[in-house]
Design a protein around this motif. Structure first.
Motif, PDB file in Angstrom:
ATOM      1  N   LYS A 178      -3.639  58.947  -1.686  1.00 28.47           N
ATOM      2  CA  LYS A 178      -4.310  60.180  -2.108  1.00 28.47           C
ATOM      3  C   LYS A 178      -3.388  61.395  -2.235  1.00 28.47           C
ATOM      4  O   LYS A 178      -3.499  62.141  -3.213  1.00 28.47           O
ATOM      5  CB  LYS A 178      -5.493  60.468  -1.181  1.00 28.47           C
ATOM      6  CG  LYS A 178      -6.624  59.469  -1.398  1.00 28.47           C
ATOM      7  CD  LYS A 178      -7.795  59.703  -0.475  1.00 28.47           C
ATOM      8  CE  LYS A 178      -8.906  58.702  -0.802  1.00 28.47           C
ATOM      9  NZ  LYS A 178     -10.110  58.918  -0.004  1.00 28.47           N
TER      10      LYS A 178
ATOM     11  N   ASN B 295     -12.831  51.203 -15.536  1.00 28.21           N
ATOM     12  CA  ASN B 295     -11.923  50.045 -15.626  1.00 28.21           C
ATOM     13  C   ASN B 295     -11.766  49.701 -17.104  1.00 28.21           C
ATOM     14  O   ASN B 295     -12.443  50.267 -17.954  1.00 28.21           O
ATOM     15  CB  ASN B 295     -12.444  48.864 -14.803  1.00 28.21           C
ATOM     16  CG  ASN B 295     -13.810  48.409 -15.282  1.00 28.21           C
ATOM     17  OD1 ASN B 295     -13.967  47.979 -16.423  1.00 28.21           O
ATOM     18  ND2 ASN B 295     -14.807  48.533 -14.424  1.00 28.21           N
TER      19      ASN B 295
ATOM     20  N   GLY C  19     -18.699  49.770 -16.891  1.00 29.75           N
ATOM     21  CA  GLY C  19     -19.285  50.186 -15.612  1.00 29.75           C
ATOM     22  C   GLY C  19     -18.663  49.472 -14.437  1.00 29.75           C
ATOM     23  O   GLY C  19     -17.870  48.541 -14.601  1.00 29.75           O
ATOM     24  N   GLY C  20     -19.002  49.932 -13.245  1.00 32.68           N
ATOM     25  CA  GLY C  20     -18.438  49.374 -12.016  1.00 32.68           C
ATOM     26  C   GLY C  20     -18.999  50.116 -10.828  1.00 32.68           C
ATOM     27  O   GLY C  20     -20.109  50.659 -10.900  1.00 32.68           O
ATOM     28  N   GLY C  21     -18.218  50.203  -9.746  1.00 30.75           N
ATOM     29  CA  GLY C  21     -18.666  50.909  -8.541  1.00 30.75           C
ATOM     30  C   GLY C  21     -18.125  52.329  -8.530  1.00 30.75           C
ATOM     31  O   GLY C  21     -17.738  52.872  -9.560  1.00 30.75           O
TER      32      GLY C  21
HETATM   33  N1  AR6 Z   1     -18.147  61.954  -7.558  1.00 30.62           N
HETATM   34  C1  AR6 Z   1     -16.830  62.266  -7.386  1.00 30.62           C
HETATM   35  N2  AR6 Z   1     -15.938  61.431  -6.849  1.00 30.62           N
HETATM   36  C2  AR6 Z   1     -16.375  60.210  -6.460  1.00 30.62           C
HETATM   37  C3  AR6 Z   1     -17.719  59.802  -6.615  1.00 30.62           C
HETATM   38  C4  AR6 Z   1     -18.624  60.739  -7.196  1.00 30.62           C
HETATM   39  N3  AR6 Z   1     -19.901  60.450  -7.380  1.00 30.62           N
HETATM   40  N4  AR6 Z   1     -17.841  58.527  -6.131  1.00 30.62           N
HETATM   41  C5  AR6 Z   1     -16.620  58.164  -5.704  1.00 30.62           C
HETATM   42  N5  AR6 Z   1     -15.732  59.169  -5.880  1.00 30.62           N
HETATM   43  P1  AR6 Z   1     -13.147  54.910  -7.470  1.00 30.62           P
HETATM   44  P2  AR6 Z   1     -10.686  54.043  -8.859  1.00 30.62           P
HETATM   45  C6  AR6 Z   1     -14.290  59.228  -5.581  1.00 30.62           C
HETATM   46  O1  AR6 Z   1     -13.128  53.706  -6.607  1.00 30.62           O
HETATM   47  O2  AR6 Z   1      -9.953  54.021  -7.570  1.00 30.62           O
HETATM   48  C7  AR6 Z   1     -14.798  51.293 -10.317  1.00 30.62           C
HETATM   49  O3  AR6 Z   1     -15.492  50.159  -9.910  1.00 30.62           O
HETATM   50  C8  AR6 Z   1     -13.752  58.270  -4.550  1.00 30.62           C
HETATM   51  O4  AR6 Z   1     -13.968  58.762  -3.241  1.00 30.62           O
HETATM   52  O5  AR6 Z   1     -14.444  55.356  -8.053  1.00 30.62           O
HETATM   53  O6  AR6 Z   1     -10.058  54.707 -10.051  1.00 30.62           O
HETATM   54  C9  AR6 Z   1     -14.296  51.211 -11.753  1.00 30.62           C
HETATM   55  O7  AR6 Z   1     -15.183  50.493 -12.575  1.00 30.62           O
HETATM   56  C10 AR6 Z   1     -12.288  58.251  -4.915  1.00 30.62           C
HETATM   57  O8  AR6 Z   1     -11.596  59.346  -4.314  1.00 30.62           O
HETATM   58  O9  AR6 Z   1     -12.144  54.723  -8.753  1.00 30.62           O
HETATM   59  C11 AR6 Z   1     -12.988  50.496 -11.582  1.00 30.62           C
HETATM   60  O10 AR6 Z   1     -13.154  49.093 -11.517  1.00 30.62           O
HETATM   61  C12 AR6 Z   1     -12.274  58.471  -6.434  1.00 30.62           C
HETATM   62  O11 AR6 Z   1     -13.603  58.895  -6.767  1.00 30.62           O
HETATM   63  C13 AR6 Z   1     -12.466  51.007 -10.261  1.00 30.62           C
HETATM   64  O12 AR6 Z   1     -13.615  51.399  -9.527  1.00 30.62           O
HETATM   65  C14 AR6 Z   1     -11.926  57.246  -7.243  1.00 30.62           C
HETATM   66  O13 AR6 Z   1     -12.496  56.094  -6.639  1.00 30.62           O
HETATM   67  C15 AR6 Z   1     -11.594  52.203 -10.442  1.00 30.62           C
HETATM   68  O14 AR6 Z   1     -11.028  52.548  -9.207  1.00 30.62           O
END
Ligand code: AR6
Length: 166
Positions: free
Chosen positions: A124, A23, A28-30
């Protein structure tokens, strides 16, 4: 030149650089961001604090710390707001700008997560199409690009985009 889909956590990949779907704070984040910070350890957050954040569509480089990857390229995807706010252009820019960093650093192998397709809600199949088109246009000889899916259904979506654009 290698361009393929892998399934699993991006934190386990043996590549020179992994891309983080961060972000704009870069603190950092989730999701994949959380996983990368957990696996890399506190040194990554300390370096991220020095970067002053990152705008959507841009990319910034750090070390990989405890990851196998030597580098992390942090990029900030668009939040999906229905598709008429330039989300596709911003997402393409994430891939493009990340590859620019790859080229500048002469990185030979890089793995991308499916940027914006988690918390940020980007559809997606469309995200996969944009990733494949943008990367294929900008890739060069002797490099390995991995599209990292976190689940088998997500891998199928990426693979379909790869097959379609071939
Ligand atoms: N390895 C590979 N892909 C992953 C993993 C992993 N360990 N974990 C999740 N994914 P997202 P965004 C996939 O939510 O939509 C965060 O809090 C997941 O299934 O991680 O860009 C940041 O700090 C999905 O397909 O990222 C931001 O605030 C893809 O990674 C926000 O989330 C992206 O999901 C960004 O959101």
């Amino acid at each position: 030149m290698t361009f393929r889909v892998v399934t699993g956590s991006i934190t386990d990949l043996d590549v020179e650089a992994v891309v983080n779907a961060a972000n704009s704070t870069l603190l950092g984040g989730g999701g994949v961001d959380g996983a990368i910070h957990r696996a890399a350890g506190p040194g990554l957050l300390a370096e991220c604090r020095t970067l002053g954040g990152c705008l959507p569509g841009q990319a910034k480089l750090t070390g990989g710390y405890d990851l196998k990857a030597r580098y992390v390229i942090h990029t900030v995807g668009p939040v999906w707001r229905g598709g008429d706010r330039g989300e596709d252009t911003t997402l393409a820019s994430c891939y493009h700008e990340s590859l620019r960093v790859v080229r500048e650093r002469r990185i030979r192998s890089v793995a991308f997560p499916a940027i914006s397709t988690g918390v940020y809600g980007f559809p997606k199949p469309l995200a996969a199409q944009i990733a494949v088109m943008t990367l294929r246009e900008k890739m060069w000889e002797d490099m390995e690009v991995l599209l990292c899916a976190f689940s088998a259904p997500d891998a199928a979506i990426l693979q379909a985009a790869l097959d379609k654009e071939t």
